[in-house]
Design an enzyme around this catalytic site. Structure first.
Site, PDB file in Angstrom:
ATOM      1  N   SER A 136      -2.368 -10.242  -6.817  1.00 13.13           N
ATOM      2  CA  SER A 136      -1.482 -10.518  -5.627  1.00 13.13           C
ATOM      3  C   SER A 136      -2.509 -11.379  -4.801  1.00 13.13           C
ATOM      4  O   SER A 136      -3.830 -11.428  -5.008  1.00 13.13           O
ATOM      5  CB  SER A 136      -1.544  -9.115  -4.852  1.00 13.13           C
ATOM      6  OG  SER A 136      -1.163  -9.366  -3.355  1.00 13.13           O
ATOM      7  N   TYR A 163      -5.341  -1.109  -2.642  1.00 14.96           N
ATOM      8  CA  TYR A 163      -4.530  -1.988  -3.477  1.00 14.96           C
ATOM      9  C   TYR A 163      -5.428  -3.327  -3.312  1.00 14.96           C
ATOM     10  O   TYR A 163      -5.549  -4.001  -4.526  1.00 14.96           O
ATOM     11  CB  TYR A 163      -3.348  -2.315  -2.696  1.00 14.96           C
ATOM     12  CG  TYR A 163      -2.626  -3.282  -3.396  1.00 14.96           C
ATOM     13  CD1 TYR A 163      -1.725  -2.987  -4.335  1.00 14.96           C
ATOM     14  CD2 TYR A 163      -2.178  -4.461  -2.851  1.00 14.96           C
ATOM     15  CE1 TYR A 163      -0.768  -4.158  -4.961  1.00 14.96           C
ATOM     16  CE2 TYR A 163      -1.329  -5.483  -2.970  1.00 14.96           C
ATOM     17  CZ  TYR A 163      -0.591  -5.130  -4.246  1.00 14.96           C
ATOM     18  OH  TYR A 163       0.280  -6.205  -4.480  1.00 14.96           O
TER      19      TYR A 163
END
Length: 262
Positions: free
Chosen positions: A152, A166
């Site tokens: 990401s 995350y």
């Protein structure tokens, strides 16, 4: 199709496995690979979602769903066993399955840490480990095997969300991928990373819950649009074809310029 184009960018006949392939970016990548002529296997936890995605993708080519939960090593091993019952070689592995969790720093829990890190960084490593015999069987000096790990942009720059586990997991997967690229290079296995920016998925659903929210958030993107199937799939196909065979250990943002402008 032009023979040189097919030779350069083709993945026709290659076997691919896409985790988290029943929705979101995983489904986009799976669709692109299917349309390009690969024999694609998808997996995710939900049996119904797998079956629905399999039916949809079979309209465009070869697709088989193998439901499974890869949050732990036993699940990774079970998926690898189920795959090798069907195939003895794996040319393309896309580690896309992931989870995010946002909480204020004072409230962030061990569960929110462990579940995200287990799925987002531990599972890709152990799935690669369990599938290495099949990946090695597909790899050669002339046709290198391809592992594509999906991270990401939040693993490259701070997030606007308080998703601590995350961002740590995605950054960790990026560095793990570089290490794997180094260690597997002599075995003709490439390992690269795609770091997506704004794509519509269950993970980003709160950003487009209403038409007005969607309009406002889209207006804030550098290219004024969400990522599309061809963006994620095209980059995966490139990295898994002869055209991308000289690239390994690289992280490529697929973000419409989000990391370019800070």
């Amino acid at each position: 199709m032009n023979a040189f184009y097919e030779h350069l960018f083709g993945v026709r006949g290659k076997v691919a496995l896409v985790t988290g392939g029943s929705r979101g970016i995983g489904l986009m990548i799976a669709e692109g690979l299917v349309r390009a002529g690969a024999r694609v296997y998808i997996t995710s936890r939900k049996v119904d979602a797998c079956a629905e995605a399999e039916r949809a993708l079979r309209e465009h080519g070869e697709c088989t769903a193998i439901p499974g939960d890869i949050r732990d090593i036993a699940g990774c091993e079970a998926l690898a066993d189920a795959f090798r019952e069907r195939q003895d070689a794996l040319h393309i592995l896309v580690n896309n399955a992931g989870l995010t969790w946002s909480l204020p720093i004072d409230d962030f829990t061990e569960k929110a840490w462990d579940r995200v890190v287990d799925l987002d960084v531990k599972s890709p490593f152990f799935l690669i480990q369990k599938l290495l015999p099949e990946i090695r069987a597909a790899a050669s000096a002339d046709e290198r095997a391809s592992i594509v790990n999906i991270t990401s942009v939040n693993g490259l720059k701070p997030s606007g969300l308080m998703n601590y586990s995350y961002v740590a997991a995605k950054a960790g997967l990026g560095q793990l991928s570089a290490q794997l690229a180094r260690d597997l290079m002599a075995e003709h296995i490439n390992v690269n990373v795609i770091a997506p920016g704004p794509f519509k998925s269950k993970m980003t659903a709160p950003l487009f819950a209403t038409e007005e929210q969607d309009r406002q958030i889209t207006a804030s993107f550098p290219m004024k649009r969400w990522g599309r199937m061809e963006d994620a799939a095209g980059l995966t196909i490139f990295l898994s074809s002869r055209a991308g065979s000289y690239l390994t250990g690289q992280t490529i943002p697929c973000d419409g310029g989000a990391t370019t402008i800070g």
